[in-house]
Design an enzyme around this catalytic site. Structure first.
Site: not given
Ligand code: NDP
Length: 454
Positions: A16, A35, A42-43, A48, A51, A115, A177, A181, A261, A435, A440
């Protein structure tokens, strides 16, 4: 107008921030970007791009086996982690340099260092202070590992790409995610992977049929996927890490990856010096034009806690620059954003889940297709594709498309364009298929699977 060192000072050279900086400079603004870590954020560095490279590596594992029934009778080649890791490093260094060049090309100044905002028009990097008409915070997110006994022994997605040794036994915690992955990546590369999710079904927020199908396929692929369980503690043992679980069991592994997360990356940013309000979740609050509660300080991308996807941050960066420096009214339309999870096979999705569609539109017609991909009729691999279309019954508009199958990410991009254009199911039906492809199926689903009646 006051004379500032820069018209725009961007903090963070991720997706961004760089896009906003480049576009603002293109409109004639004098721009600096600070920076402290790596160009591209991150990406490019720990998200991304590496990965997806590792996903390609993982997919070879099964492809070598698939090839046998097609007549390729070779031995399975051995996997070398160091080769993958080091080739990845070379590619990422090349991309870092491209990001530097892109900014140099528009005469934006890159300042290496962390910064800190000093006041609403001043940013310090180390000992140096810079004044700016506008400040843009684009510092992204940072992996969040909860605190528990032994949590310091867990690693995050920041470290997992560059591990010295390949983890032959790996526990992955989380059900979003990143966890899904990486479970696919390390499983494909030959590790014994156990994925733990604290709830009854992972991938919260995705369509429930996709979540169930994903659980089934990921289990079949060899991941030991466990629900309703969490980690209690991690301790160092003689032959590995001892991971104690809430169900009373213990697993011994070489590494524990937490993908629970991400949180806004705000440490040391100096927000206490200005009036930038944070949400309860600790993200920067912005209005529809990315303005914080401090009028000339803006924020976009993951640091605002919105939809954490690179293309969304790019769109936000462009809208911000157009509006602030190009004199063009510009906002981001967040409806029908396609996204993919690069597990094996991929999940691709755009629009509403069935539950959310029903809540928003009322009565629905739902179509599905589930089949063994043509390739696997010969390869013998036990893998099934699942596709689903959700249609608003009143308008016939397709409001949700979901798929788990090979190349779902690639397929869903085109479907997203059709859905943003308001395509009806009738239009899907009159579109001629290609096809033989899996895609399809999206134009040949004729039988209603579920229909909400009067
Ligand atoms: P997410 O928010 O997608 O998932 C976090 C997971 O961890 C959830 O299943 C959550 O459970 C669980 N969780 C949270 N806190 C705890 C805890 N204290 N103990 C155990 N489990 C816990 O985060 P990610 O880290 O996987 O990814 C971050 C973001 O990055 C994604 O939301 C996505 O937007 C982006 N991303 C996109 C990708 C793509 O486009 N292909 C690839 C990788 C990342 P619960 O569901 O119960 O809350």
């Amino acid at each position: 107008m006051k004379d500032y060192d820069y018209d725009l000072f961007v903090i963070g050279a991720g997706s961004g921030g760089v896009r906003a900086a480049r576009m603002a400079a293109g409109f004639g603004a004098k721009v600096a970007v600070a920076e402290d870590r790596y160009m591209g954020g991150t990406c490019v560095n720990v998200g991304c791009v590496p990965k997806k490279l590792y996903v390609y590596a993982a997919e070879f594992g099964k492809a070598f086996k698939d090839a046998r029934n097609f007549g390729w009778g070779s031995e399975l080649p051995a996997f070398n982690w160091a080769t993958l890791r080091d080739n990845k490093k070379t590619e990422i260094s090349r991309l870092n340099a491209i990001y530097d060049n892109l900014l140099a090309g528009v005469k934006a100044t890159v300042i290496k260092g962390r910064a800190r905002i000093v006041d609403a028009h001043t940013v310090a990097v180390g000992e140096q202070c810079f004044s700016a008409g506008k400040i843009l915070i684009a510092t992204g997110g940072w992996p969040h590992i909860p605190k528990f006994p032994g949590s310091d022994l867990a690693i995050s997605s920041n470290e997992v790409f560059d591990l010295e040794q390949f983890p032959k036994r790996l526990v992955i915690v989380g059900g979003g995610y990143i966890s899904v992955e990486f479970a696919g990546i390390f499983n494909g590369l030959g590790a014994k992977v156990t994925q733990l999710y604290r709830g009854p079904l992972f991938l919260r927020g995705f369509d429930s049929d996709i979540r169930e199908h994903a659980a089934q396929e990921i289990r079949k692929s060899g991941v030991d996927l466990r629900f309703d369980v969490n980690v209690e503690s991690i301790a160092k043992g003689a032959s590995g890490l001892q991971v104690s679980l809430t169900d009373g069991s213990t697993i011994e592994v070489d590494a524990v990856l937490y993908a629970t997360g991400r949180k806004a990356n705000l440490d040391g940013l100096g927000l206490e010096n200005v009036h930038v309000k944070l949400s309860d979740a600790g993200n920067i609050e912005v209005d529809g034009n990315f303005c914080t509660t401090e009028p000339n300080i803006f924020a976009l991308g993951d640091v605002t806690g919105g939809i954490e996807l690179t293309p969304v941050a790019l769109a936000e960066g462009m809208a911000f620059a157009r509006r602030q420096f190009g004199g063009v009214e510009s906002t981001v339309d967040y409806e029908f954003i396609p996204t993919a999870v690069f597990c094996q096979p991929n999940i691709g999705t755009v629009g509403y889940t069935e539950d959310k569609a029903r809540a928003k539109f009322g009565k629905l017609r739902v179509f599905k297709s589930a089949f063994k991909p043509l390739k696997h009729t010969i390869s013998g691999r036990d893998e099934r594709t699942f596709m689903k279309l959700i249609v608003d019954r009143a308008s016939d508009r397709v409001v949700g498309a979901h798929m788990m199958g090979p190349d779902a990410g690639e397929i869903m991009q085109g479907i997203a364009i059709a859905m943003r254009a308001g395509a009806t199911k009738a239009l899907f039906d009159t579109t001629i298929g290609i096809h033989p492809t899996a895609a399809e199926e999206f134009v040949t689903m004729r039988e209603v699977w579920r229909e909400d009646t009067e």
